[in-house]
Design a protein around this motif. Structure first.
Motif, mmCIF file in Angstrom:
data_model
loop_
_atom_site.group_PDB
_atom_site.id
_atom_site.type_symbol
_atom_site.label_atom_id
_atom_site.label_comp_id
_atom_site.label_asym_id
_atom_site.label_seq_id
_atom_site.Cartn_x
_atom_site.Cartn_y
_atom_site.Cartn_z
ATOM 1 N N ILE A 1 11.076 8.531 -0.176
ATOM 2 C CA ILE A 1 11.509 8.711 -1.556
ATOM 3 C C ILE A 1 12.267 10.038 -1.679
ATOM 4 N N THR A 2 12.962 10.212 -2.778
ATOM 5 C CA THR A 2 13.579 11.496 -3.109
ATOM 6 C C THR A 2 13.096 11.931 -4.494
ATOM 7 N N THR B 1 9.310 21.190 -8.959
ATOM 8 C CA THR B 1 7.904 21.372 -9.319
ATOM 9 C C THR B 1 7.011 21.108 -8.101
ATOM 10 N N PRO B 2 5.796 21.645 -8.110
ATOM 11 C CA PRO B 2 4.864 21.344 -7.024
ATOM 12 C C PRO B 2 4.639 19.841 -6.848
ATOM 13 N N GLN B 3 4.622 19.098 -7.952
ATOM 14 C CA GLN B 3 4.425 17.652 -7.856
ATOM 15 C C GLN B 3 5.588 16.982 -7.152
ATOM 16 N N MET B 4 6.813 17.394 -7.471
ATOM 17 C CA MET B 4 7.996 16.827 -6.809
ATOM 18 C C MET B 4 7.973 17.136 -5.315
ATOM 19 N N TRP B 5 7.558 18.335 -4.961
ATOM 20 C CA TRP B 5 7.435 18.710 -3.546
ATOM 21 C C TRP B 5 6.389 17.849 -2.859
ATOM 22 N N ARG B 6 5.218 17.749 -3.465
ATOM 23 C CA ARG B 6 4.094 17.044 -2.849
ATOM 24 C C ARG B 6 4.370 15.551 -2.711
ATOM 25 N N GLU B 7 4.997 14.942 -3.719
ATOM 26 C CA GLU B 7 5.276 13.500 -3.657
ATOM 27 C C GLU B 7 6.189 13.169 -2.476
ATOM 28 N N VAL B 8 7.207 13.989 -2.262
ATOM 29 C CA VAL B 8 8.135 13.735 -1.163
ATOM 30 C C VAL B 8 7.457 13.990 0.178
ATOM 31 N N GLY C 1 20.377 19.863 6.432
ATOM 32 C CA GLY C 1 19.988 20.385 5.131
ATOM 33 C C GLY C 1 20.914 19.882 4.033
ATOM 34 N N GLN C 2 20.428 19.975 2.794
ATOM 35 C CA GLN C 2 21.246 19.547 1.657
ATOM 36 C C GLN C 2 20.765 20.261 0.404
ATOM 37 N N MET C 3 21.668 20.919 -0.272
ATOM 38 C CA MET C 3 21.281 21.612 -1.504
ATOM 39 C C MET C 3 20.713 20.620 -2.508
ATOM 40 N N GLY C 4 19.687 21.065 -3.206
ATOM 41 C CA GLY C 4 19.011 20.191 -4.156
ATOM 42 C C GLY C 4 17.982 19.295 -3.508
ATOM 43 N N GLN C 5 17.791 19.460 -2.188
ATOM 44 C CA GLN C 5 16.833 18.612 -1.474
ATOM 45 C C GLN C 5 15.980 19.426 -0.493
ATOM 46 N N THR C 6 15.485 20.561 -0.922
ATOM 47 C CA THR C 6 14.646 21.333 -0.008
ATOM 48 C C THR C 6 13.409 20.541 0.409
ATOM 49 N N ASN C 7 12.845 19.788 -0.525
ATOM 50 C CA ASN C 7 11.672 18.977 -0.192
ATOM 51 C C ASN C 7 12.024 17.863 0.790
ATOM 52 N N TYR C 8 13.056 17.105 0.472
ATOM 53 C CA TYR C 8 13.470 15.974 1.312
ATOM 54 C C TYR C 8 13.962 16.448 2.680
ATOM 55 N N TRP D 1 0.832 -1.192 0.000
ATOM 56 C CA TRP D 1 0.000 0.000 0.000
ATOM 57 C C TRP D 1 0.871 1.248 0.000
ATOM 58 N N ASP D 2 0.237 2.381 -0.319
ATOM 59 C CA ASP D 2 0.901 3.678 -0.398
ATOM 60 C C ASP D 2 0.835 4.336 0.972
ATOM 61 N N VAL D 3 1.977 4.512 1.628
ATOM 62 C CA VAL D 3 1.978 5.093 2.969
ATOM 63 C C VAL D 3 1.602 6.573 2.959
ATOM 64 N N GLY D 4 1.559 7.191 1.781
ATOM 65 C CA GLY D 4 1.123 8.567 1.668
ATOM 66 C C GLY D 4 -0.384 8.711 1.593
ATOM 67 N N ASP D 5 -1.092 7.586 1.576
ATOM 68 C CA ASP D 5 -2.554 7.558 1.462
ATOM 69 C C ASP D 5 -3.127 7.099 2.799
ATOM 70 N N TYR D 6 -3.808 8.008 3.501
ATOM 71 C CA TYR D 6 -4.316 7.676 4.841
ATOM 72 C C TYR D 6 -5.274 6.487 4.819
ATOM 73 N N ASP D 7 -6.239 6.500 3.907
ATOM 74 C CA ASP D 7 -7.221 5.420 3.856
ATOM 75 C C ASP D 7 -6.562 4.081 3.561
ATOM 76 N N ALA D 8 -5.556 4.094 2.694
ATOM 77 C CA ALA D 8 -4.831 2.857 2.382
ATOM 78 C C ALA D 8 -4.112 2.335 3.620
#
Length: 241
Positions: free
Chosen positions: A85-86, A95-102, A140-147, A54-61
């Motif tokens: 994930i990274t 992108t917003p999608q890259m931010w949201r996925e992480v 912190g790590q450059m190139g990984q603001t989301n992570y 299951w997808d741990v990012g999905d509460y119902d799952a």
């Protein structure tokens, strides 16, 4: 008494090592994974540990998956939030999608996996939660603001939840690994990896089994006085005060 442990991202890399370590320590382990069916089957064939997809990012799952684990194994005493994930890029290219996925996989998953089981742990007067952060959530790590943001959030989540459940016999701790010899790190270009290793005082990458040993300590029956802590396991690459 056999304790039931769920390890997210438990079929590969650090998660694989944690699942095997806990099984060898006497836990009844359920390992989750997101999508690699072939790796999950190989893992089960080799270890005998049952897997759940299951997808741990999905509460119902998570709610449905955890219910299934409890129906097949019994009440969940231990949760190891290892999945992550990274999606790396400098902020101006992120992108917003890259931010949201992480954020979904690495931070929302803390809530999604803990909230459905925390009431049961409180009621039974026992529980062990270990959240896997990262050295890059500390420094912190450059190139990984989301992570970096997500993994820093894991540390804050750990500290807050630890205080909420301390009197209920439930401990909540965090491990912040440095660079460990896994598929994720192996994907780093060779020259970059050489540069990383040069900054690690012990002179090598960590081993997944070394992180698993930390987890085994934190989930032990007699580790009840250790809670709200972050263990840095990074070969002295970054020493948190």
């Amino acid at each position: 008494m056999t304790r039931v442990a769920v390890v997210t991202g438990g079929t590969r890399g650090i998660g694989h090592a944690i699942s095997v370590e806990l099984k060898n320590a006497g836990f009844d382990v359920a390992a989750t994974y997101a999508g690699n069916d072939e790796a999950a089957k190989k893992f089960t064939d080799e270890t005998g540990i049952k897997t759940y997809k299951w997808d741990v990012g999905d509460y119902d799952a998570c709610v449905e998956g955890l219910k299934k684990v409890e129906a097949e194994h019994g009440p969940i005493d231990t949760v190891v939030n290892n999945a992550g994930i990274t999606r790396d890029a400098m902020l101006h290219k992120l992108t917003p999608q890259m931010w949201r996925e992480v954020m979904s996989a690495d931070l929302d998953s803390m809530f999604n996996m803990c909230q459905p089981v925390i009431a049961g742990m409180r009621d039974r007067g026992f529980g062990r939660i270990v959240n896997i952060s990262s050295i890059n959530g500390q420094k912190g790590q450059m190139g990984q603001t989301n992570y970096s943001a997500a993994k820093a959030g894991v540390i804050g989540f750990t500290k807050a939840l630890a205080q909420e459940v301390a009197r209920k016999g439930v401990t909540v701790n965090c491990i912040a690994p440095g660079y460990v010899d896994t598929d994720m790190v192996a994907a780093v270009p060779e020259k970059v990896l050489e540069g990383i290793i040069a900054t690690i005082p012990v002179g090598r990458l960590g081993k997944a089994e070394e992180i698993a040993h930390c987890v085994k300590f934190l989930v032990a029956e007699d580790a009840g006085f250790v809670t709200g802590a972050t263990i840095t396991a990074n070969g002295a690459q970054y020493i948190a005060g």
